[in-house]
Every structure is written in C-alpha cells, then in structure tokens.
Design a protein around this motif. Structure first.
Motif, PDB file in Angstrom:
ATOM      1  N   GLY A   1      38.176  33.680  38.320  1.00  0.00           N
ATOM      2  CA  GLY A   1      37.742  35.075  38.218  1.00  0.00           C
ATOM      3  C   GLY A   1      36.718  35.275  37.118  1.00  0.00           C
ATOM      4  N   PRO A   2      36.505  36.526  36.715  1.00  0.00           N
ATOM      5  CA  PRO A   2      35.471  36.807  35.724  1.00  0.00           C
ATOM      6  C   PRO A   2      35.792  36.164  34.375  1.00  0.00           C
ATOM      7  N   GLY A   3      34.723  35.826  33.627  1.00  0.00           N
ATOM      8  CA  GLY A   3      34.907  35.265  32.299  1.00  0.00           C
ATOM      9  C   GLY A   3      35.484  36.296  31.345  1.00  0.00           C
ATOM     10  N   GLY A   4      35.913  35.842  30.174  1.00  0.00           N
ATOM     11  CA  GLY A   4      36.565  36.711  29.209  1.00  0.00           C
ATOM     12  C   GLY A   4      35.739  37.913  28.795  1.00  0.00           C
ATOM     13  N   GLU A   5      34.469  37.693  28.491  1.00  0.00           N
ATOM     14  CA  GLU A   5      33.602  38.805  28.072  1.00  0.00           C
ATOM     15  C   GLU A   5      33.423  39.806  29.207  1.00  0.00           C
ATOM     16  N   GLN A   6      33.217  39.307  30.400  1.00  0.00           N
ATOM     17  CA  GLN A   6      33.047  40.176  31.562  1.00  0.00           C
ATOM     18  C   GLN A   6      34.345  40.932  31.851  1.00  0.00           C
ATOM     19  N   ALA A   7      35.462  40.256  31.841  1.00  0.00           N
ATOM     20  CA  ALA A   7      36.756  40.887  32.113  1.00  0.00           C
ATOM     21  C   ALA A   7      37.073  41.958  31.074  1.00  0.00           C
ATOM     22  N   ALA A   8      36.682  41.731  29.826  1.00  0.00           N
ATOM     23  CA  ALA A   8      36.950  42.696  28.761  1.00  0.00           C
ATOM     24  C   ALA A   8      36.201  44.011  28.976  1.00  0.00           C
ATOM     25  N   MET A   9      35.108  43.971  29.715  1.00  0.00           N
ATOM     26  CA  MET A   9      34.314  45.177  29.966  1.00  0.00           C
ATOM     27  C   MET A   9      34.928  46.056  31.063  1.00  0.00           C
ATOM     28  N   ILE A  10      35.800  45.495  31.888  1.00  0.00           N
ATOM     29  CA  ILE A  10      36.379  46.232  33.013  1.00  0.00           C
ATOM     30  C   ILE A  10      37.524  47.110  32.513  1.00  0.00           C
ATOM     31  N   LEU A  11      37.370  48.417  32.693  1.00  0.00           N
ATOM     32  CA  LEU A  11      38.396  49.374  32.266  1.00  0.00           C
ATOM     33  C   LEU A  11      39.418  49.639  33.362  1.00  0.00           C
ATOM     34  N   GLY A  12      39.027  49.438  34.608  1.00  0.00           N
ATOM     35  CA  GLY A  12      39.915  49.659  35.743  1.00  0.00           C
ATOM     36  C   GLY A  12      39.295  49.064  36.987  1.00  0.00           C
ATOM     37  N   ALA A  13      40.135  48.843  37.972  1.00  0.00           N
ATOM     38  CA  ALA A  13      39.637  48.255  39.220  1.00  0.00           C
ATOM     39  C   ALA A  13      40.550  48.637  40.376  1.00  0.00           C
ATOM     40  N   GLU A  14      39.941  48.790  41.532  1.00  0.00           N
ATOM     41  CA  GLU A  14      40.684  48.975  42.771  1.00  0.00           C
ATOM     42  C   GLU A  14      39.921  48.209  43.846  1.00  0.00           C
ATOM     43  N   VAL A  15      40.401  47.011  44.137  1.00  0.00           N
ATOM     44  CA  VAL A  15      39.736  46.116  45.082  1.00  0.00           C
ATOM     45  C   VAL A  15      40.770  45.667  46.100  1.00  0.00           C
ATOM     46  N   HIS A  16      40.378  45.651  47.381  1.00  0.00           N
ATOM     47  CA  HIS A  16      41.298  45.282  48.458  1.00  0.00           C
ATOM     48  C   HIS A  16      40.651  44.266  49.392  1.00  0.00           C
TER      49      HIS A  16
END
Length: 94
Positions: free
Chosen positions: A69-84
C-alpha cells in the motif's frame, strides 16, 4: 474484472502534494499486468477530496502490484478514506 473506487480525504493544503506523490504509482499501475485503468484525481468541488478509480482483470494481478500500500509519508497525509471493490458481471454501452 473488477473496479476499486472511492474517495480519500486529505488536508486541502496538502492535496496537490499528495497527488504529485501519486504520479509514479499511477504510471507503474497502468503498465502493470492486468491493470485496465488507474486514476487518482482531485475532486472538482471538495478541496480535500481525492477520487480513486482502478480497473483490474484479476485479484492476483492487483495484489501483485499493490504490495503493502501507500508509503508512510503518503499514508500519513490521508485523513480518511472510503474505497470499495466492485465486481463486474457485464459491460454495456451507455
């Protein structure tokens, strides 16, 4: 065939940086075996929203590409997600 689609939410001030960090991932996905389409884009109405769209031929090909999945820096930027994940049983012209 199936589609992975949804939304990610980031700080509006970081959206452009997040999208720029996705450029190489999009290029790699589009050239990966089994990838029919792959897009990550800014929403036209909500400044902190990012739209995700992927179409794959098989689970195995997606998992081979996806890895961890996304790298640590990229993942840290995500505040929320809804993916199906959506299974496609047929395709017709609109």
């Amino acid at each position: 065939m199936f589609i992975v689609a949804g939304t990610l939410y980031v700080d509006p001030a970081q959206r452009d940086a997040y999208l720029a960090s996705c450029t190489e991932v999009v290029r790699a996905a589009r050239s990966a075996p089994g990838c029919v389409d792959f897009a990550v884009s800014a929403d036209l109405v909500e400044p902190g929203r990012i739209n995700v769209y992927e179409r794959w031929e098989s689970d195995e090909q997606l998992l081979d590409f996806r890895g961890s999945g996304p790298g640590g820096e990229q993942a840290a930027m995500i505040l929320g997600a809804e993916v199906h994940r959506f299974l496609i049983s047929g395709v017709e012209a609109p």
